[in-house]
Design a protein around this motif. Structure first.
Motif, PDB file in Angstrom:
ATOM      1  N   TYR A 144       6.552   2.975 -33.081  1.00  0.00           N
ATOM      2  CA  TYR A 144       5.683   4.202 -33.347  1.00  0.00           C
ATOM      3  C   TYR A 144       4.937   4.098 -34.682  1.00  0.00           C
ATOM      4  N   LYS A 145       5.577   3.257 -35.440  1.00  0.00           N
ATOM      5  CA  LYS A 145       4.998   3.207 -37.000  1.00  0.00           C
ATOM      6  C   LYS A 145       3.719   2.240 -36.889  1.00  0.00           C
ATOM      7  N   TYR A 146       3.861   1.315 -36.048  1.00  0.00           N
ATOM      8  CA  TYR A 146       2.488   0.402 -36.092  1.00  0.00           C
ATOM      9  C   TYR A 146       1.819   0.415 -34.824  1.00  0.00           C
ATOM     10  N   TYR A 147       2.512   0.478 -33.496  1.00  0.00           N
ATOM     11  CA  TYR A 147       1.447   0.452 -32.456  1.00  0.00           C
ATOM     12  C   TYR A 147       1.194   1.739 -32.278  1.00  0.00           C
ATOM     13  N   VAL A 148       1.887   2.776 -32.020  1.00  0.00           N
ATOM     14  CA  VAL A 148       1.152   4.128 -31.908  1.00  0.00           C
ATOM     15  C   VAL A 148       0.323   4.701 -32.761  1.00  0.00           C
ATOM     16  N   THR A 149       0.551   4.208 -34.037  1.00  0.00           N
ATOM     17  CA  THR A 149      -0.193   5.155 -35.308  1.00  0.00           C
ATOM     18  C   THR A 149      -1.424   4.269 -35.471  1.00  0.00           C
ATOM     19  N   ASP A 150      -1.614   3.023 -35.457  1.00  0.00           N
ATOM     20  CA  ASP A 150      -2.726   2.230 -35.806  1.00  0.00           C
ATOM     21  C   ASP A 150      -3.358   1.223 -34.674  1.00  0.00           C
ATOM     22  N   ILE A 151      -2.346   0.653 -34.103  1.00  0.00           N
ATOM     23  CA  ILE A 151      -2.951  -0.386 -33.091  1.00  0.00           C
ATOM     24  C   ILE A 151      -3.436   0.207 -31.864  1.00  0.00           C
ATOM     25  N   GLN A 152      -2.874   1.111 -31.414  1.00  0.00           N
ATOM     26  CA  GLN A 152      -3.404   1.772 -29.951  1.00  0.00           C
ATOM     27  C   GLN A 152      -4.660   2.513 -30.249  1.00  0.00           C
ATOM     28  N   PRO A 153      -4.816   3.035 -31.278  1.00  0.00           N
ATOM     29  CA  PRO A 153      -6.302   3.606 -31.297  1.00  0.00           C
ATOM     30  C   PRO A 153      -7.301   2.692 -31.534  1.00  0.00           C
ATOM     31  N   TYR A 154      -7.012   1.238 -32.159  1.00  0.00           N
ATOM     32  CA  TYR A 154      -7.860   0.469 -32.449  1.00  0.00           C
ATOM     33  C   TYR A 154      -8.196  -0.209 -30.820  1.00  0.00           C
ATOM     34  N   LEU A 155      -7.151  -0.491 -30.226  1.00  0.00           N
ATOM     35  CA  LEU A 155      -7.480  -0.861 -28.870  1.00  0.00           C
ATOM     36  C   LEU A 155      -8.365   0.051 -28.015  1.00  0.00           C
ATOM     37  N   SER A 156      -8.154   1.410 -28.067  1.00  0.00           N
ATOM     38  CA  SER A 156      -8.678   2.133 -27.474  1.00  0.00           C
ATOM     39  C   SER A 156     -10.411   2.215 -28.023  1.00  0.00           C
ATOM     40  N   THR A 157     -10.575   1.743 -29.076  1.00  0.00           N
ATOM     41  CA  THR A 157     -11.981   2.053 -29.506  1.00  0.00           C
ATOM     42  C   THR A 157     -12.506   0.628 -29.122  1.00  0.00           C
ATOM     43  N   LEU A 158     -11.853  -0.488 -29.076  1.00  0.00           N
ATOM     44  CA  LEU A 158     -12.513  -1.732 -28.603  1.00  0.00           C
ATOM     45  C   LEU A 158     -12.825  -1.501 -26.993  1.00  0.00           C
ATOM     46  N   GLN A 159     -11.897  -1.235 -26.408  1.00  0.00           N
ATOM     47  CA  GLN A 159     -12.074  -0.939 -24.765  1.00  0.00           C
ATOM     48  C   GLN A 159     -13.312   0.173 -24.657  1.00  0.00           C
ATOM     49  N   SER A 160     -13.269   1.079 -25.468  1.00  0.00           N
ATOM     50  CA  SER A 160     -14.463   2.093 -25.163  1.00  0.00           C
ATOM     51  C   SER A 160     -16.041   1.495 -25.422  1.00  0.00           C
ATOM     52  N   GLN A 161     -16.000   1.010 -26.568  1.00  0.00           N
ATOM     53  CA  GLN A 161     -17.108   0.247 -26.924  1.00  0.00           C
ATOM     54  C   GLN A 161     -17.719  -0.877 -25.911  1.00  0.00           C
ATOM     55  N   TYR A 162     -16.714  -1.776 -25.556  1.00  0.00           N
ATOM     56  CA  TYR A 162     -17.061  -2.768 -24.378  1.00  0.00           C
ATOM     57  C   TYR A 162     -17.422  -2.036 -23.331  1.00  0.00           C
ATOM     58  N   GLN A 163     -16.714  -0.925 -22.713  1.00  0.00           N
ATOM     59  CA  GLN A 163     -17.221  -0.241 -21.485  1.00  0.00           C
ATOM     60  C   GLN A 163     -18.203   0.269 -21.709  1.00  0.00           C
ATOM     61  N   GLN A 164     -18.926   0.773 -22.651  1.00  0.00           N
ATOM     62  CA  GLN A 164     -20.206   1.471 -22.703  1.00  0.00           C
ATOM     63  C   GLN A 164     -21.365   0.159 -22.663  1.00  0.00           C
ATOM     64  N   LEU A 165     -20.921  -0.969 -23.545  1.00  0.00           N
ATOM     65  CA  LEU A 165     -22.172  -1.779 -23.530  1.00  0.00           C
ATOM     66  C   LEU A 165     -22.050  -2.742 -22.391  1.00  0.00           C
ATOM     67  N   GLN A 166     -21.101  -3.085 -21.676  1.00  0.00           N
ATOM     68  CA  GLN A 166     -20.764  -3.910 -20.618  1.00  0.00           C
ATOM     69  C   GLN A 166     -22.031  -3.834 -19.613  1.00  0.00           C
ATOM     70  N   PRO A 167     -22.036  -2.454 -19.024  1.00  0.00           N
ATOM     71  CA  PRO A 167     -22.977  -2.306 -17.977  1.00  0.00           C
ATOM     72  C   PRO A 167     -24.327  -2.588 -18.265  1.00  0.00           C
ATOM     73  N   TYR A 168     -24.833  -2.311 -19.624  1.00  0.00           N
ATOM     74  CA  TYR A 168     -26.215  -2.610 -19.899  1.00  0.00           C
ATOM     75  C   TYR A 168     -26.417  -4.386 -19.907  1.00  0.00           C
ATOM     76  N   LEU A 169     -25.320  -5.030 -20.513  1.00  0.00           N
ATOM     77  CA  LEU A 169     -25.208  -6.352 -20.509  1.00  0.00           C
ATOM     78  C   LEU A 169     -25.283  -6.989 -19.158  1.00  0.00           C
ATOM     79  N   HIS A 170     -24.496  -6.429 -18.165  1.00  0.00           N
ATOM     80  CA  HIS A 170     -24.592  -6.989 -16.933  1.00  0.00           C
ATOM     81  C   HIS A 170     -25.948  -6.843 -16.130  1.00  0.00           C
ATOM     82  N   ARG A 171     -26.573  -5.477 -16.322  1.00  0.00           N
ATOM     83  CA  ARG A 171     -27.583  -5.456 -15.829  1.00  0.00           C
ATOM     84  C   ARG A 171     -28.888  -6.088 -16.038  1.00  0.00           C
ATOM     85  N   PHE A 172     -28.793  -6.288 -17.519  1.00  0.00           N
ATOM     86  CA  PHE A 172     -29.945  -6.974 -18.114  1.00  0.00           C
ATOM     87  C   PHE A 172     -29.765  -8.485 -17.595  1.00  0.00           C
ATOM     88  N   TYR A 173     -28.751  -9.120 -17.404  1.00  0.00           N
ATOM     89  CA  TYR A 173     -28.434 -10.521 -17.062  1.00  0.00           C
ATOM     90  C   TYR A 173     -28.856 -10.759 -15.660  1.00  0.00           C
TER      91      TYR A 173
END
Length: 353
Positions: free
Chosen positions: A269-298
């Motif tokens: 709870y102290k480390y994963y839930v509080t800080d790591i999991q939100p960071y992972l969600s941001t990484l995944q969200s940003q990649y999921q939004q960028l990847q379709p454009y990169l894929h279509r472009f390529y």
């Protein structure tokens, strides 16, 4: 009082070696879990990532098509002469690849206009039509060269060496807008009748190339995002493997001292839930939004236009397809599954205690 040179160099070195907040958080999380389990944290395997090939190996040949000025009057009448003159000027000959692409788009747009106003029986019409088709066929290669061999665009795809800092994702918005634009532009000119394409590609719209180039000029984001996801995947897999290996040593049940399990829960709870999991969600969200454009472009460039090298294909498969995201999601799920099993076995309620 003079400061010895060696001391000064060491101070400057320490200042330049600022600790990465994300790496520090992951190290702390892994170390705390290891302390509770009374084990030594395992080292994360060294990453073996597909790198963007050298620019010289990616460069696509584009023949220089010259237009004689014998028909300067007719070209002036339809607005093409001035464009050619600017391209043949001293500044025009040394323009960067973004401006070269802009010129090719403006040239084709104006040439399309000329073909509509010059009588089809005029010999110039036939000559311009041949040039039009040649330039049209070259356009995907010009876009490719800009994206993968010019500094401003290529640096986006060059892998980073550090994970993105917590709460610091500078460059995401700019790159999302830039590659949305490039994907749309590439789709338009590769799948649409060129005359129809230029009804939507206005001069102002074409000039957005320069705007996006300027926006990403001092940014190195996409390569850092790729590296971050790969690095986090490796770290999570390392931690999860150790947790699974020692799962049987964590005791729970009636009349059993479950203090070790409680300590693990607190670390989670102290480390994963509080800080790591939100960071992972941001990484995944940003990649999921960028990847379709990169894929279509390529894929629009490669299909029927470019024959990429095996090294570039490997790079594209890892980062422009969904392989990177799949591995990341799998690592996250397996890590969470460990905690789900522990909570169920120890009958811990979900939520901070």
């Amino acid at each position: 009082m003079k400061i010895p040179l060696l001391v000064l160099c060491c101070v400057l070195l320490l200042i330049g070696c600022k600790e990465n907040t994300t790496e520090a958080l992951l190290d702390t999380y892994q170390q705390r879990l290891a302390n509770v389990l009374k084990i030594t944290p395992a080292e994360t395997p060294r990453l073996n990532l597909a790198a963007l090939p050298a620019a010289r190996s990616l460069k696509q040949p584009v023949a220089d098509i010259r237009i004689g000025l014998l028909n300067a009057y007719e070209l002036r009448q339809c607005g093409l002469f001035q464009l050619i003159a600017e391209r043949n000027s001293i500044l025009g000959k040394v323009q960067d690849q973004t401006r070269q692409l802009r010129y090719e788009l403006l040239f084709l747009k104006q040439l399309d206009h000329c073909l509509n106003v010059i009588d089809s029986s005029d010999p110039l019409h036939s000559q311009l039509m041949d040039i039009y088709h040649q330039k049209q066929q070259q356009l995907p290669r010009v876009i490719w060269n800009m994206a993968f061999t010019s500094q401003e665009w290529r640096q986006q795809f060059t892998l980073g060496h550090q994970v993105l800092e917590l709460q610091q994702f500078s460059g995401y918005i700019e790159n999302l807008a830039a590659f949305d634009y490039l994907a749309t532009l590439t789709t338009t000119i590769t799948t649409t009748n060129m005359s129809q394409a230029f009804t939507t590609l206005t001069a102002n719209n074409i000039d957005l190339l320069l705007y996006h180039q300027q926006q990403i000029h001092n940014i190195h984001y996409i390569g850092q995002l790729f590296y971050s996801i790969a690095r986090i995947t490796a770290v999570l897999n390392t931690i999860t493997t150790q947790l699974n290996q020692h799962e049987s040593t964590v005791l729970c049940g009636p009349n059993i001292n479950n203090q070790q399990a409680l300590y693990l829960r607190n670390v989670f709870y102290k480390y994963y839930v509080t800080d790591i999991q939100p960071y992972l969600s941001t990484l995944q969200s940003q990649y999921q939004q960028l990847q379709p454009y990169l894929h279509r472009f390529y894929t629009k460039l490669v299909k029927d236009h470019i024959q990429p090298s095996s090294a570039m294909t490997l790079y594209a498969n890892d980062y422009f397809e969904d392989q990177l995201q799949h591995q990341f999601q799998q690592a996250t799920l397996e890590h969470v599954h460990y905690w789900q099993r522990l909570f169920e076995r120890c009958q811990f309620k979900v939520g901070h205690q």
